[in-house]
Design a protein around this motif. Structure first.
Motif, short mmCIF file in Angstrom:
data_model
loop_
_atom_site.label_atom_id
_atom_site.label_comp_id
_atom_site.label_asym_id
_atom_site.label_seq_id
_atom_site.Cartn_x
_atom_site.Cartn_y
_atom_site.Cartn_z
N PRO A 191 25.55 86.61 29.28
CA PRO A 191 25.61 85.54 30.08
C PRO A 191 26.43 85.25 31.33
CG PRO A 191 26.01 85.11 27.60
CD PRO A 191 26.21 86.54 27.99
N LEU A 192 25.73 84.87 32.51
CA LEU A 192 26.44 85.11 33.68
C LEU A 192 26.66 83.53 34.30
CD1 LEU A 192 24.10 87.94 35.17
CD2 LEU A 192 26.62 88.00 34.29
N ILE A 193 27.99 83.30 34.83
CA ILE A 193 28.24 81.94 35.33
C ILE A 193 28.31 82.20 36.84
CG2 ILE A 193 30.11 80.29 35.71
CD1 ILE A 193 31.25 81.24 32.85
N MET A 194 27.36 81.71 37.42
CA MET A 194 27.08 81.87 38.54
C MET A 194 27.41 81.05 39.78
SD MET A 194 24.88 84.74 38.78
CE MET A 194 23.64 84.49 40.22
N PRO A 195 27.78 81.53 41.16
CA PRO A 195 28.14 80.47 42.20
C PRO A 195 26.91 79.46 42.34
CG PRO A 195 27.41 82.48 43.26
CD PRO A 195 27.38 82.75 41.63
N MET A 235 32.52 81.55 27.31
CA MET A 235 31.18 81.07 27.72
C MET A 235 30.28 82.41 28.25
SD MET A 235 29.89 77.85 29.94
CE MET A 235 30.34 76.55 28.77
N GLY A 236 31.04 83.23 29.00
CA GLY A 236 30.11 84.04 29.93
C GLY A 236 31.11 85.05 30.79
N CYS A 237 30.40 85.72 31.73
CA CYS A 237 31.07 86.38 32.64
C CYS A 237 31.01 85.78 34.06
CB CYS A 237 30.70 87.92 32.93
SG CYS A 237 31.13 88.70 31.30
N ALA A 238 31.86 85.82 35.08
CA ALA A 238 31.47 84.74 36.54
C ALA A 238 31.32 85.97 37.23
CB ALA A 238 32.74 84.06 36.74
N VAL A 239 30.24 85.80 38.04
CA VAL A 239 29.71 86.79 39.11
C VAL A 239 30.48 86.00 40.51
CG1 VAL A 239 28.02 87.55 40.87
CG2 VAL A 239 27.54 87.20 38.39
N CYS A 240 31.50 86.83 40.99
CA CYS A 240 32.52 86.14 41.86
C CYS A 240 33.14 87.06 43.07
CB CYS A 240 33.67 85.38 41.17
SG CYS A 240 34.79 86.54 40.35
#
Length: 290
Positions: A191-195, A235-240
């Motif tokens: 799961p990816l938390i995206m901008p 909840m997931g990992c964030a692309v940042c």
């Protein structure tokens, strides 16, 4: 319609109560109530829903509040602009800034300028790039610091030298945390938390060679401080970007750069043909010199 009455309305809207608003404004409650009723009569529409103990806004009231805030902010800015003392550089410079490592350079420029012109004040607003651009176009900000990619058709800008690298923010107990570097292929299954900013999101998807519909995206974010809380909650990992992360260090989380490496930079921009105050004009010159 008077500016004073707009300020009355905004105070009532913010407080949600006539009594508290009247105390803040140092007027009587009946006077305040009468002024706003006259405003509604002038506009021909109801702005407030008056309850026994609280006040809420109608749909028209919400719309009016947005416009009134813009008018009051512009009025305050205009007042500060023309309060300059003769022969002294003073006034307020309004700057909007996104979360980026470029903010560190901006802070140094502000400190240097303030040392040289101690009568100048800064009003710093933090927010999304799209909001900052809109405020620049409306004249509510003098300068903005945002991350590329950015459409600069309406703006002049200076690109800052510091690079920021895209990567993954994850919990220390995540299985990918054991790796020194992570590839784009490694992360697609999680799961990816995206901008949430459209330009940034599209750039990331293009870089990942992936369509949005093929990823598990539980949430989008505009400020990394919010995304970090979601990562911490599992909840997931964030692309940042690593630059924004350096401002919000958390010992429970870690950052891993993604391969192939992808970097971006910050830009300081201002509206083309914008008429600056003396202080803002000198500050722009300081940035350009650096």
């Amino acid at each position: 319609m008077e500016l004073r009455v707009l300020k009355y309305f905004l105070t009532v809207a913010d407080e949600g109560n006539f009594t508290r608003a009247a105390d803040i404004l140092h007027i009587t409650q009946p006077t305040l109530s009468r002024q706003l009723m006259e405003l509604e009569d002038e506009l021909g529409t109801a702005l407030l829903i008056r309850g026994k103990r609280s006040v809420t806004l109608t749909d028209e009231g919400f719309l009016f509040k947005q416009q009134a805030e813009m008018i009051v902010e512009l009025s305050d800015k205009l007042e500060h602009t023309f309060k300059d003392k003769k022969g002294v550089v003073c006034g307020t410079i309004r700057i909007g800034a996104a979360e980026a490592v470029g903010c560190r350079a901006l802070a140094l420029y502000m400190k240097e300028f303030r040392d040289k012109y101690p009568d100048v004040q800064f009003d710093l607003y933090n927010g999304m790039a799209d909001n900052i651009k809109e405020m620049l176009e409306r004249g509510l900000l003098d300068l903005g610091l945002v991350l590329e990619p950015i459409d600069t058709a309406k703006f002049e800008y200076v690109r800052l030298p510091q690079k920021e690298t895209w990567g993954l923010l994850l919990r220390n107990d995540h299985e990918l945390a054991e790796k020194d570097t992570i590839t784009v292929e490694d992360i697609r299954q999680y799961p990816l938390i995206m901008p949430g900013r459209e330009n940034a999101k599209n750039e990331v998807l293009h870089w990942m060679h992936c369509e949005e519909k093929h990823l598990n995206i539980p949430a989008y974010y505009n400020l990394l401080s919010n995304a970090a809380l979601l990562v911490e909650a599992g909840m997931g990992c964030a692309v940042c970007l690593d630059g924004a992360l350096s401002i919000h260090a958390d010992p429970a989380l870690c950052f891993r750069r993604l391969l192939p490496e992808h970097t971006t930079r910050s830009v300081i921009l201002w509206k083309k043909n914008h008429l600056f105050s003396q202080a803002a004009s000198l500050f722009v010159q300081t940035i350009q010199e650096h």
